[in-house]
Design an enzyme around this catalytic site. Structure first.
Site, PDB file in Angstrom:
ATOM      1  N   GLY A  10       9.175   1.274   7.470  1.00  0.00           N
ATOM      2  CA  GLY A  10       9.670   0.702   8.708  1.00  0.00           C
ATOM      3  C   GLY A  10      11.148   0.752   8.611  1.00  0.00           C
ATOM      4  O   GLY A  10      11.689   0.618   7.493  1.00  0.00           O
ATOM      5  N   ARG A  72       5.462   6.305   7.750  1.00  0.00           N
ATOM      6  CA  ARG A  72       4.608   5.601   6.447  1.00  0.00           C
ATOM      7  C   ARG A  72       3.688   6.654   6.016  1.00  0.00           C
ATOM      8  O   ARG A  72       2.306   6.117   5.525  1.00  0.00           O
ATOM      9  CB  ARG A  72       3.750   4.520   7.367  1.00  0.00           C
ATOM     10  CG  ARG A  72       4.723   3.233   7.761  1.00  0.00           C
ATOM     11  CD  ARG A  72       4.011   2.076   8.036  1.00  0.00           C
ATOM     12  NE  ARG A  72       4.869   1.016   8.646  1.00  0.00           N
ATOM     13  CZ  ARG A  72       5.643   0.161   8.154  1.00  0.00           C
ATOM     14  NH1 ARG A  72       5.872   0.081   6.782  1.00  0.00           N
ATOM     15  NH2 ARG A  72       6.360  -0.734   8.862  1.00  0.00           N
ATOM     16  N   ASP A 103       8.698  -1.486  -0.747  1.00  0.00           N
ATOM     17  CA  ASP A 103       7.651  -1.200  -1.814  1.00  0.00           C
ATOM     18  C   ASP A 103       6.770   0.039  -1.650  1.00  0.00           C
ATOM     19  O   ASP A 103       6.603   0.664  -2.629  1.00  0.00           O
ATOM     20  CB  ASP A 103       6.859  -2.668  -1.852  1.00  0.00           C
ATOM     21  CG  ASP A 103       5.899  -2.483  -3.109  1.00  0.00           C
ATOM     22  OD1 ASP A 103       6.529  -2.289  -4.231  1.00  0.00           O
ATOM     23  OD2 ASP A 103       4.716  -2.882  -2.973  1.00  0.00           O
ATOM     24  N   THR A 125      14.463  -3.169   3.534  1.00  0.00           N
ATOM     25  CA  THR A 125      13.437  -3.732   4.125  1.00  0.00           C
ATOM     26  C   THR A 125      14.222  -4.954   4.781  1.00  0.00           C
ATOM     27  O   THR A 125      14.803  -5.744   4.056  1.00  0.00           O
ATOM     28  CB  THR A 125      11.974  -3.966   3.651  1.00  0.00           C
ATOM     29  OG1 THR A 125      11.450  -5.204   4.221  1.00  0.00           O
ATOM     30  CG2 THR A 125      12.297  -4.898   2.091  1.00  0.00           C
ATOM     31  N   ASP A 127      12.336  -7.366   5.482  1.00  0.00           N
ATOM     32  CA  ASP A 127      11.747  -8.720   5.195  1.00  0.00           C
ATOM     33  C   ASP A 127      12.256  -9.157   3.718  1.00  0.00           C
ATOM     34  O   ASP A 127      12.091 -10.232   3.202  1.00  0.00           O
ATOM     35  CB  ASP A 127      10.195  -7.990   4.561  1.00  0.00           C
ATOM     36  CG  ASP A 127       9.317  -7.911   5.989  1.00  0.00           C
ATOM     37  OD1 ASP A 127      10.024  -7.842   6.951  1.00  0.00           O
ATOM     38  OD2 ASP A 127       8.375  -7.396   5.587  1.00  0.00           O
ATOM     39  N   ASP A 129      11.578  -8.684   0.671  1.00  0.00           N
ATOM     40  CA  ASP A 129      10.569  -9.117  -0.240  1.00  0.00           C
ATOM     41  C   ASP A 129      10.511  -7.893  -1.629  1.00  0.00           C
ATOM     42  O   ASP A 129       9.422  -8.062  -2.032  1.00  0.00           O
ATOM     43  CB  ASP A 129       9.381  -9.084   0.393  1.00  0.00           C
ATOM     44  CG  ASP A 129       8.772  -7.538   1.007  1.00  0.00           C
ATOM     45  OD1 ASP A 129       9.770  -6.871   0.940  1.00  0.00           O
ATOM     46  OD2 ASP A 129       7.829  -7.619   1.543  1.00  0.00           O
ATOM     47  N   GLY A 170       7.594 -10.527   8.686  1.00  0.00           N
ATOM     48  CA  GLY A 170       7.492 -10.935   7.145  1.00  0.00           C
ATOM     49  C   GLY A 170       6.412 -11.159   6.941  1.00  0.00           C
ATOM     50  O   GLY A 170       5.394 -12.280   6.970  1.00  0.00           O
ATOM     51  N   ARG A 171       5.701  -9.947   6.325  1.00  0.00           N
ATOM     52  CA  ARG A 171       4.318  -9.834   5.976  1.00  0.00           C
ATOM     53  C   ARG A 171       3.939 -10.659   5.045  1.00  0.00           C
ATOM     54  O   ARG A 171       2.704 -11.411   5.033  1.00  0.00           O
ATOM     55  CB  ARG A 171       4.181  -8.341   5.706  1.00  0.00           C
ATOM     56  CG  ARG A 171       2.778  -7.664   6.010  1.00  0.00           C
ATOM     57  CD  ARG A 171       2.932  -6.284   5.631  1.00  0.00           C
ATOM     58  NE  ARG A 171       3.182  -5.297   6.561  1.00  0.00           N
ATOM     59  CZ  ARG A 171       3.549  -3.958   6.476  1.00  0.00           C
ATOM     60  NH1 ARG A 171       4.071  -3.611   5.382  1.00  0.00           N
ATOM     61  NH2 ARG A 171       3.574  -3.458   7.424  1.00  0.00           N
ATOM     62  N   GLN A 274      13.810  -7.363  16.194  1.00  0.00           N
ATOM     63  CA  GLN A 274      14.699  -7.741  14.977  1.00  0.00           C
ATOM     64  C   GLN A 274      15.164  -6.338  14.046  1.00  0.00           C
ATOM     65  O   GLN A 274      15.628  -6.632  12.841  1.00  0.00           O
ATOM     66  CB  GLN A 274      14.171  -8.946  14.002  1.00  0.00           C
ATOM     67  CG  GLN A 274      12.742  -8.818  13.592  1.00  0.00           C
ATOM     68  CD  GLN A 274      11.860  -9.894  13.488  1.00  0.00           C
ATOM     69  OE1 GLN A 274      12.022 -10.584  12.804  1.00  0.00           O
ATOM     70  NE2 GLN A 274      10.989  -9.997  14.441  1.00  0.00           N
ATOM     71  N   ARG A 275      14.589  -5.449  14.175  1.00  0.00           N
ATOM     72  CA  ARG A 275      14.695  -4.383  13.379  1.00  0.00           C
ATOM     73  C   ARG A 275      15.211  -3.247  14.105  1.00  0.00           C
ATOM     74  O   ARG A 275      16.003  -2.368  13.485  1.00  0.00           O
ATOM     75  CB  ARG A 275      13.126  -3.546  12.914  1.00  0.00           C
ATOM     76  CG  ARG A 275      12.911  -3.644  11.525  1.00  0.00           C
ATOM     77  CD  ARG A 275      11.526  -3.145  11.293  1.00  0.00           C
ATOM     78  NE  ARG A 275      11.112  -2.160  11.891  1.00  0.00           N
ATOM     79  CZ  ARG A 275       9.873  -1.680  11.807  1.00  0.00           C
ATOM     80  NH1 ARG A 275       8.894  -2.312  11.053  1.00  0.00           N
ATOM     81  NH2 ARG A 275       9.387  -0.464  12.259  1.00  0.00           N
TER      82      ARG A 275
HETATM   83  O1  F6P Z   1       9.042  -3.185   7.301  1.00  0.00           O
HETATM   84  C1  F6P Z   1       8.187  -4.355   7.087  1.00  0.00           C
HETATM   85  C2  F6P Z   1       7.797  -4.881   8.324  1.00  0.00           C
HETATM   86  O2  F6P Z   1       9.008  -5.325   8.978  1.00  0.00           O
HETATM   87  C3  F6P Z   1       6.918  -5.990   8.379  1.00  0.00           C
HETATM   88  O3  F6P Z   1       7.498  -7.435   8.322  1.00  0.00           O
HETATM   89  C4  F6P Z   1       6.014  -5.787   9.773  1.00  0.00           C
HETATM   90  O4  F6P Z   1       4.655  -6.259   9.263  1.00  0.00           O
HETATM   91  C5  F6P Z   1       5.881  -4.363   9.791  1.00  0.00           C
HETATM   92  O5  F6P Z   1       7.321  -4.047   9.335  1.00  0.00           O
HETATM   93  C6  F6P Z   1       5.840  -3.627  10.988  1.00  0.00           C
HETATM   94  O6  F6P Z   1       5.979  -2.471  11.200  1.00  0.00           O
HETATM   95  P1  F6P Z   1       5.648  -1.167  11.961  1.00  0.00           P
HETATM   96  O7  F6P Z   1       5.327  -2.152  13.480  1.00  0.00           O
HETATM   97  O8  F6P Z   1       6.710  -0.550  12.312  1.00  0.00           O
HETATM   98  O9  F6P Z   1       4.238  -0.822  11.382  1.00  0.00           O
END
Ligand code: F6P
Length: 342
Positions: A10, A72, A103, A125, A127, A129, A170-171, A274-275
């Site tokens: 992400g 990904r 990660d 990230t 997150d 994390d 925040g997975r 938020q991203r």
């Molecule tokens: O990068 C991690 C994250 O921000 C997680 O918190 C969230 O679950 C995920 O990305 C969602 O990403 P996408 O919708 O791009 O697959």
């Protein structure tokens, strides 16, 4: 030497600041050539590159997203994937790769490092994390966007005497929920590290009503789950790294609260807002420092390592001590936030 640079997973605000710093230092101080690898590991699998120089990276510091693109893609999930990556690197004459990732992306870097790839990692990230570093870049931007959202929800919640639920990313860890919630004055913060019960949330809302506060703000991380239950998923599929697509815990909470209490509830899922967009100043600074640290590692031949923040210093640690783990929210910090759940 020719250095490759890629961003995977992400996106996070600040990727372009890392790219800019790597390119500047690599060209001006070390006389290296730098080539961008498109869309994470996919670019090395398929041989897709973008030449980079000082002019191509000028003006990108405040830009969100990634000029390199991201994906990904997992080379270990493809037949001959790792072989193709190493072959394409060789064909392009790339001597080392700067890998910007979380990660999953850094996990691939570590496995390819064991197969002979010269690489260094940069922790990215929203997150926050990743273990081994105090902060990942992108996190502070996400927190400030989520905090702003809470400020805005506050006034409308109060005017309508409603419960407002803000679902944030925040997975597996509750860093964004915790910091945004604390900064935005949330009345309850729900995180993956601590399963919740509907009753405890209703109790907070009731306590507030008793003292004349007829509205409440709840922040919930997408990975938070009810006691004895599972995370709530948006769809069944998983990505190439086996990650579920989470989403919907906010709506679950909203429905349950309305069932148990006579109070109107509304839900906002902040999602990719938020991203996206421009990094805050502290993320630009951190990302820039990481970029400089990463190219220094390449120059020193310290491969298989990730740059990290410890206190105010940029240090490095072996990737194998980072990957496959998660930095959970320290529950001592959560105790600080609980003082305000009343
Ligand atoms: O990068 C991690 C994250 O921000 C997680 O918190 C969230 O679950 C995920 O990305 C969602 O990403 P996408 O919708 O791009 O697959």
């Amino acid at each position: 030497m020719k250095i490759g640079i890629l961003s995977g997973g992400g996106d996070a605000p600040g990727i372009n600041a890392v790219v800019r710093a790597v390119v500047r230092k690599a060209i001006l101080e070390y006389d290296y050539e730098v080539i961008g690898i498109r869309d994470g590991w996919r670019g090395l699998l398929e041989g897709s590159f973008i030449p980079l120089d000082l002019n191509k990276t000028a003006g990108i510091l405040p830009r969100g997203g990634s000029i390199l693109g991201t994906s990904r893609t997992n080379p270990f999930g493809r037949e001959d994937g790792p072989k193709d990556v190493l072959k394409n690197m060789k064909e392009q004459g790339i001597g080392a790769v700067v890998v910007i990732g979380g990660d999953d992306t850094l996990g691939v870097a570590q496995r390819l490092f064991e197969k002979g790839l010269n690489c260094v990692g940069v922790p990215k990230t929203i997150d926050n994390d990743l273990v081994g570093t105090d902060y990942t870049f992108g996190f502070h931007t996400a927190v400030s966007i989520a905090c702003k959202a809470l400020d805005q929800l506050h006034t409308t919640a109060e005017a309508h005497h409603r419960v407002m639920i803000l679902e944030v990313m925040g997975r597996r860890s509750g860093w964004i929920a915790f910091e945004a919630g604390l900064a935005g004055g949330a009345d309850a913060i729900l995180i993956p590290e601590k399963p919740f019960t509907i009753e405890e949330i209703c109790e907070i809302i009731r306590r507030r009503q008793k003292r004349g506060r007829y509205f409440s703000l709840v922040v919930v991380a997408e990975g938070a789950k009810p006691e004895g239950g599972q995370e709530i998923v948006y769809s069944k599929g998983v990505d190439e790294f086996g990650n579920l697509r989470l989403g919907g815990v906010g709506y679950y909470l909203g429905r349950e609260i309305e069932k148990k209490m006579s109070i109107e509830t509304r839900v906002v899922v902040l999602g990719h807002l938020q991203r996206g967009g421009s990094p805050v100043a502290s993320d630009r600074v951190l990302a820039t420092r990481y970029g400089i640290g990463a190219i220094n590692l390449v120059h020193e031949g310290k491969f298989g390592r990730m740059v990290a923040l410890r206190g105010n210093d940029i240090v490095s640690i072996p990737l194998k001590r980072v990957v496959g783990k998660q930095k959970k929210l320290d529950l001592k910090l959560y105790e600080v936030a609980k003082v305000f759940f009343a």
